[in-house]
Design a protein around this motif. Structure first.
Motif, PDB file in Angstrom:
ATOM      1  N   ALA A  35       0.846  -1.193   0.000  1.00 32.15           N
ATOM      2  CA  ALA A  35       0.000   0.000   0.000  1.00 32.15           C
ATOM      3  C   ALA A  35       0.878   1.239   0.000  1.00 32.15           C
ATOM      4  CB  ALA A  35      -0.915   0.008   1.227  1.00 32.15           C
ATOM      5  N   PRO A  36       0.339   2.366  -0.475  1.00 31.92           N
ATOM      6  CA  PRO A  36       1.098   3.629  -0.414  1.00 31.92           C
ATOM      7  C   PRO A  36       1.392   4.002   1.035  1.00 31.92           C
ATOM      8  CG  PRO A  36      -0.822   3.828  -1.852  1.00 31.92           C
ATOM      9  CD  PRO A  36      -0.977   2.538  -1.120  1.00 31.92           C
ATOM     10  N   ALA A  37       2.526   4.645   1.243  1.00 29.84           N
ATOM     11  CA  ALA A  37       2.926   5.032   2.595  1.00 29.84           C
ATOM     12  C   ALA A  37       1.902   5.943   3.252  1.00 29.84           C
ATOM     13  CB  ALA A  37       4.292   5.713   2.552  1.00 29.84           C
ATOM     14  N   ALA A  38       1.098   6.640   2.454  1.00 31.55           N
ATOM     15  CA  ALA A  38       0.080   7.530   3.010  1.00 31.55           C
ATOM     16  C   ALA A  38      -0.976   6.768   3.813  1.00 31.55           C
ATOM     17  CB  ALA A  38      -0.593   8.325   1.890  1.00 31.55           C
ATOM     18  N   LEU A  39      -1.103   5.451   3.574  1.00 34.48           N
ATOM     19  CA  LEU A  39      -2.091   4.633   4.285  1.00 34.48           C
ATOM     20  C   LEU A  39      -1.492   3.929   5.503  1.00 34.48           C
ATOM     21  CD1 LEU A  39      -3.977   2.953   1.279  1.00 34.48           C
ATOM     22  CD2 LEU A  39      -4.687   4.933   2.642  1.00 34.48           C
ATOM     23  N   MET A  40      -0.302   4.340   5.909  1.00 33.14           N
ATOM     24  CA  MET A  40       0.416   3.611   6.948  1.00 33.14           C
ATOM     25  C   MET A  40      -0.345   3.542   8.269  1.00 33.14           C
ATOM     26  SD  MET A  40       4.440   4.013   7.958  1.00 33.14           S
ATOM     27  CE  MET A  40       4.999   3.651   6.298  1.00 33.14           C
ATOM     28  N   THR A  41      -1.122   4.547   8.606  1.00 38.33           N
ATOM     29  CA  THR A  41      -1.830   4.559   9.892  1.00 38.33           C
ATOM     30  C   THR A  41      -3.284   4.136   9.757  1.00 38.33           C
ATOM     31  OG1 THR A  41      -2.363   6.914   9.635  1.00 38.33           O
ATOM     32  CG2 THR A  41      -0.332   6.359  10.820  1.00 38.33           C
ATOM     33  N   ASP A  42      -3.670   3.629   8.600  1.00 36.17           N
ATOM     34  CA  ASP A  42      -5.058   3.250   8.364  1.00 36.17           C
ATOM     35  C   ASP A  42      -5.373   1.931   9.095  1.00 36.17           C
ATOM     36  OD1 ASP A  42      -7.424   2.019   6.998  1.00 36.17           O
ATOM     37  OD2 ASP A  42      -7.308   3.862   5.817  1.00 36.17           O
ATOM     38  N   ARG A  43      -6.270   1.990  10.064  1.00 35.09           N
ATOM     39  CA  ARG A  43      -6.594   0.811  10.857  1.00 35.09           C
ATOM     40  C   ARG A  43      -7.305  -0.262  10.035  1.00 35.09           C
ATOM     41  NH1 ARG A  43      -6.025   1.066  16.340  1.00 35.09           N
ATOM     42  NH2 ARG A  43      -5.544   3.112  17.237  1.00 35.09           N
ATOM     43  N   THR A  44      -8.161   0.194   9.096  1.00 35.15           N
ATOM     44  CA  THR A  44      -8.883  -0.767   8.264  1.00 35.15           C
ATOM     45  C   THR A  44      -7.921  -1.621   7.458  1.00 35.15           C
ATOM     46  OG1 THR A  44     -10.723   0.795   8.086  1.00 35.15           O
ATOM     47  CG2 THR A  44     -10.675  -1.019   6.509  1.00 35.15           C
ATOM     48  N   LEU A  45      -6.881  -0.992   6.944  1.00 31.89           N
ATOM     49  CA  LEU A  45      -5.877  -1.720   6.173  1.00 31.89           C
ATOM     50  C   LEU A  45      -5.137  -2.718   7.061  1.00 31.89           C
ATOM     51  CD1 LEU A  45      -4.374  -2.080   3.488  1.00 31.89           C
ATOM     52  CD2 LEU A  45      -2.866  -0.194   4.174  1.00 31.89           C
ATOM     53  N   ALA A  46      -4.762  -2.288   8.240  1.00 28.52           N
ATOM     54  CA  ALA A  46      -4.065  -3.189   9.169  1.00 28.52           C
ATOM     55  C   ALA A  46      -4.958  -4.363   9.559  1.00 28.52           C
ATOM     56  CB  ALA A  46      -3.621  -2.421  10.412  1.00 28.52           C
ATOM     57  N   ASN A  47      -6.251  -4.083   9.773  1.00 29.51           N
ATOM     58  CA  ASN A  47      -7.179  -5.152  10.131  1.00 29.51           C
ATOM     59  C   ASN A  47      -7.343  -6.152   8.985  1.00 29.51           C
ATOM     60  OD1 ASN A  47      -7.587  -4.009  12.637  1.00 29.51           O
ATOM     61  ND2 ASN A  47      -9.437  -2.911  12.042  1.00 29.51           N
ATOM     62  N   ALA A  48      -7.367  -5.622   7.752  1.00 32.42           N
ATOM     63  CA  ALA A  48      -7.499  -6.505   6.584  1.00 32.42           C
ATOM     64  C   ALA A  48      -6.293  -7.431   6.468  1.00 32.42           C
ATOM     65  CB  ALA A  48      -7.657  -5.677   5.319  1.00 32.42           C
ATOM     66  N   ALA A  49      -5.098  -6.895   6.668  1.00 36.60           N
ATOM     67  CA  ALA A  49      -3.888  -7.726   6.610  1.00 36.60           C
ATOM     68  C   ALA A  49      -3.923  -8.787   7.704  1.00 36.60           C
ATOM     69  CB  ALA A  49      -2.648  -6.853   6.747  1.00 36.60           C
ATOM     70  N   SER A  50      -4.386  -8.408   8.890  1.00 38.65           N
ATOM     71  CA  SER A  50      -4.494  -9.364   9.995  1.00 38.65           C
ATOM     72  C   SER A  50      -5.509 -10.455   9.661  1.00 38.65           C
ATOM     73  CB  SER A  50      -4.890  -8.636  11.276  1.00 38.65           C
ATOM     74  OG  SER A  50      -5.039  -9.538  12.345  1.00 38.65           O
ATOM     75  N   GLU A  51      -6.631 -10.050   9.075  1.00 34.48           N
ATOM     76  CA  GLU A  51      -7.662 -11.017   8.698  1.00 34.48           C
ATOM     77  C   GLU A  51      -7.137 -11.998   7.655  1.00 34.48           C
ATOM     78  OE1 GLU A  51     -12.013 -10.980   6.440  1.00 34.48           O
ATOM     79  OE2 GLU A  51     -11.272  -9.154   7.408  1.00 34.48           O
ATOM     80  N   LEU A  52      -6.357 -11.492   6.726  1.00 34.17           N
ATOM     81  CA  LEU A  52      -5.790 -12.345   5.677  1.00 34.17           C
ATOM     82  C   LEU A  52      -4.540 -13.091   6.145  1.00 34.17           C
ATOM     83  CD1 LEU A  52      -6.169  -9.787   2.757  1.00 34.17           C
ATOM     84  CD2 LEU A  52      -7.413 -11.951   2.966  1.00 34.17           C
ATOM     85  N   ASN A  53      -4.037 -12.732   7.322  1.00 33.99           N
ATOM     86  CA  ASN A  53      -2.851 -13.360   7.911  1.00 33.99           C
ATOM     87  C   ASN A  53      -1.625 -13.217   7.016  1.00 33.99           C
ATOM     88  OD1 ASN A  53      -1.496 -14.735   9.970  1.00 33.99           O
ATOM     89  ND2 ASN A  53      -1.821 -16.718   9.001  1.00 33.99           N
ATOM     90  N   VAL A  54      -1.432 -11.999   6.497  1.00 35.71           N
ATOM     91  CA  VAL A  54      -0.259 -11.712   5.673  1.00 35.71           C
ATOM     92  C   VAL A  54       0.372 -10.408   6.155  1.00 35.71           C
ATOM     93  CG1 VAL A  54      -1.113 -12.911   3.637  1.00 35.71           C
ATOM     94  CG2 VAL A  54      -1.636 -10.477   3.940  1.00 35.71           C
ATOM     95  N   PRO A  55       1.665 -10.199   5.899  1.00 31.38           N
ATOM     96  CA  PRO A  55       2.309  -8.943   6.279  1.00 31.38           C
ATOM     97  C   PRO A  55       1.752  -7.771   5.481  1.00 31.38           C
ATOM     98  CG  PRO A  55       3.936 -10.647   5.775  1.00 31.38           C
ATOM     99  CD  PRO A  55       2.619 -11.165   5.314  1.00 31.38           C
ATOM    100  N   LEU A  56       1.911  -6.587   6.041  1.00 29.19           N
ATOM    101  CA  LEU A  56       1.517  -5.332   5.387  1.00 29.19           C
ATOM    102  C   LEU A  56       2.783  -4.522   5.173  1.00 29.19           C
ATOM    103  CD1 LEU A  56      -0.618  -3.287   4.454  1.00 29.19           C
ATOM    104  CD2 LEU A  56      -0.901  -2.608   6.847  1.00 29.19           C
ATOM    105  N   ARG A  57       3.032  -4.145   3.894  1.00 35.00           N
ATOM    106  CA  ARG A  57       4.242  -3.398   3.571  1.00 35.00           C
ATOM    107  C   ARG A  57       3.865  -2.165   2.763  1.00 35.00           C
ATOM    108  NH1 ARG A  57       8.654  -6.584   4.688  1.00 35.00           N
ATOM    109  NH2 ARG A  57      10.031  -5.354   3.370  1.00 35.00           N
ATOM    110  N   PHE A  58       4.738  -1.156   2.816  1.00 37.59           N
ATOM    111  CA  PHE A  58       4.402   0.142   2.229  1.00 37.59           C
ATOM    112  C   PHE A  58       5.445   0.542   1.189  1.00 37.59           C
ATOM    113  CE2 PHE A  58       2.395  -0.155   6.338  1.00 37.59           C
ATOM    114  CZ  PHE A  58       1.107   0.249   6.057  1.00 37.59           C
TER     115      PHE A  58
END
Length: 552
Positions: free
Chosen positions: A241-264
């Motif tokens: 995801a773009p670095a601008a979304l780094m603090t987006d909780r929805t994005l972090a929750n989606a990565a957790s739900e999918l059980n994959v790392p989140l990188r920017f």
């Protein structure tokens, strides 16, 4: 990240072997039976301890007879696919027996431990004995498509079928599999989503990345993109995801739900080729699972933790987990040593205990680069410790914007006041206050005012930083103020190095207390007018403050 193993022992005869195994897994915690052996952590019931570790997914290395382990865990053995590795090791290190967790790498651990102890592991898995590898337990970066299909596949190979490999499976290069160009069974390493045929086994490499432009219906959009392209979602290695979304909780929750790392990523990040696109979302393919993990960078994390009073059993699991996952550790050198065991690859940044703000700024600089950072305090980080310094650094006007994008968490610990109070009984059982007698960061006149008001309010008081070479007179002055509100028989508890090997607890009266009884490593608790003391059965004393005052 896989949890660090727990090494469970029953007595002192197993401690030497346990330490040898701990050298192999530096962050493993040795759990010893309370009253029988001094270990990193104490437990009271062997069976309960094993079951709790098993439920939490912690790998278990038990230095005892295999039968004891089996009987202890028998009530929990329901789902083979969900079990952590469980091994029994002889107390003298002469035998290593993998018991559970064939799909969790138990045989790999058994071989590692056996090699360290210079013995042979008692591997009993048929396929692994024959072929020297477990096809049902591929390495990190690869995932089995269907465990049931895999069992049948291995059974066929054991029955005499030959094998050919379609795709890259470098971990099998040294195996003893029955390879043949026209093999009757095929191992496919593929990102393709399809049902395996009777003669084949599918393993999905984690080489695909989902490049997202927004968080709207993200999980559904990813599923649709993979389905339309005929790709296996098990091959998803990370969300980008773009670095601008780094603090987006929805994005972090989606990565957790999918059980994959989140990188920017930023505008200059080199990206692999896109192979599919759906509703603004792109699927990219990396050259290998390892390459997939190098694209973009993770959101940095800064954990401000409290070790508690010092003993490993008083450290919270959340704090131990943060220490295990850290890349950088910052703190006063004494506290960093107290955080051990640590890995050799973890970077220690030790500094003087009077450099809190500089330490906090350094921690943010490291975390803002994408690293996992831990700032270490003893006791609780929010009680006269580093949590306030970290937040102060973050609030500074000159704090860089990217510091605010860091994932910041404060993890509590057992404070010195609570540890000392627990050792004595319950002297803080009613209203109390904590006061630091150090005037380094506040004027002495304010300390005197607070002492006077706390004494007038009949609060029990815990004194931090009670005395030092630079402040030899202040405790005496503090006691003068307290004595104007308390009788000489007021109960006082002195706790020195509580929770550490040299701990000492002393109960005296306010009339007996002198500054010479106290040093900088002593926590002083002065009771209220209601605080009481009475004999313990072992010759000591209990101290407590009743939960209610007598009615007028």
């Amino acid at each position: 990240m896989t949890l660090s193993p727990a090494i469970v022992i029953l007595g002192p005869s197993a401690l030497a072997t346990a330490r040898r195994i701990q050298a192999l897994y530096p962050q493993a915690v040795i759990h010893g039976l309370s009253g029988r052996v001094e270990a990193d952590a104490a437990y009271d019931d062997f069976g309960d301890t094993l079951r709790n570790l098993y439920r939490s997914g912690t790998p278990i290395i038990a230095l005892c007879a295999a039968g004891i382990v089996i009987r202890s865990l028998a009530p929990l053995l329901t789902s083979k696919g969900a079990e952590p590795p469980v091994l029994a090791v002889a107390e003298d290190g002469s035998a290593v027996v993998p018991l559970l967790g064939g799909l969790g790498g138990v045989n790999r651990m058994a071989r590692e431990i056996a090699a360290a102890l210079q013995v042979s592991a008692a591997i009993t898995t048929s396929g692994e004995l024959r072929f020297g590898t477990c096809l049902l337990d591929p390495p990190s970066g690869y995932v089995l498509a269907d465990i049931d299909q895999g069992k049948r596949f291995v059974s066929d190979l054991l029955g005499g079928e030959s094998l050919r490999i379609d795709g890259e499976a470098p971990w099998l290069d040294r195996s003893k599999l029955p390879m043949a160009e026209d093999g009757g069974r095929t191992l496919h390493i593929t990102t393709e989503q399809r049902a395996a045929q009777a003669h084949e086994l599918l393993i999905h490499p984690r080489t695909l990345l989902a490049l997202v432009d927004s968080t709207d219906d993200l999980a559904a959009r990813i599923a649709q993109a993979f389905e339309q392209a005929g790709l296996a979602q098990k091959s998803l290695a990370a969300l980008l995801a773009p670095a601008a979304l780094m603090t987006d909780r929805t994005l972090a929750n989606a990565a957790s739900e999918l059980n994959v790392p989140l990188r920017f990523i930023t505008s200059d990040t080199a990206l692999p080729t896109a192979i599919a696109q759906h509703d603004g979302l792109q699927v990219l393919r990396a050259e290998s699972p390892d390459a997939a993990q190098t694209i973009g960078r993770p959101r940095g994390r800064l954990s401000v933790i409290g070790l508690g009073p010092g003993a490993a059993e008083h450290m919270t699991p959340a704090v131990r987990r943060a220490l295990d996952e850290a890349q950088d550790l910052l703190g006063y050198e004494t506290y960093v040593r107290m955080a051990e065991p640590l890995r050799n690859d973890q970077v220690r940044h030790c500094s003087d205990n009077r450099e809190e703000l500089q330490r906090a700024r350094h921690a943010f600089e490291l975390a803002a680069s994408g690293r996992r950072v831990v700032v270490i305090s003893s006791g609780d980080p929010g009680v006269f410790a580093m949590a306030a310094a970290v937040l102060e650094a973050l609030e500074e006007a000159q704090a860089p914007t990217d510091w605010h994008a860091v994932e910041l968490e404060v993890l509590p610990g057992v404070s010195a006041a609570l540890a000392t109070a627990a050792k004595a009984g319950a002297p803080l059982g009613h209203d109390f206050c904590l006061i630091s007698l150090s005037d380094n960061l506040k004027p002495w006149a304010m300390i005197e005012s607070r002492l006077d008001h706390a004494g007038a309010a009949d609060l029990a008081m815990a004194f931090y930083n009670p005395i030092s070479k630079a402040r030899p007179w202040q405790l005496g002055r503090a006691l003068e103020i307290v004595r104007s509100h308390r009788t000489p028989d007021t109960v006082v508890v002195l706790g020195r190095d509580i929770g550490r090997p040299a701990e000492a607890l002393r109960v005296v009266s306010l009339g007996e207390l002198t500054p010479e009884m106290v040093d900088m490593r002593t926590l002083v608790i002065i009771g209220s007018s209601q605080t009481r003391r009475f004999p313990r059965g072992d010759g000591g004393e209990w101290v407590y403050t009743p939960r209610s005052y007598p009615q007028a």
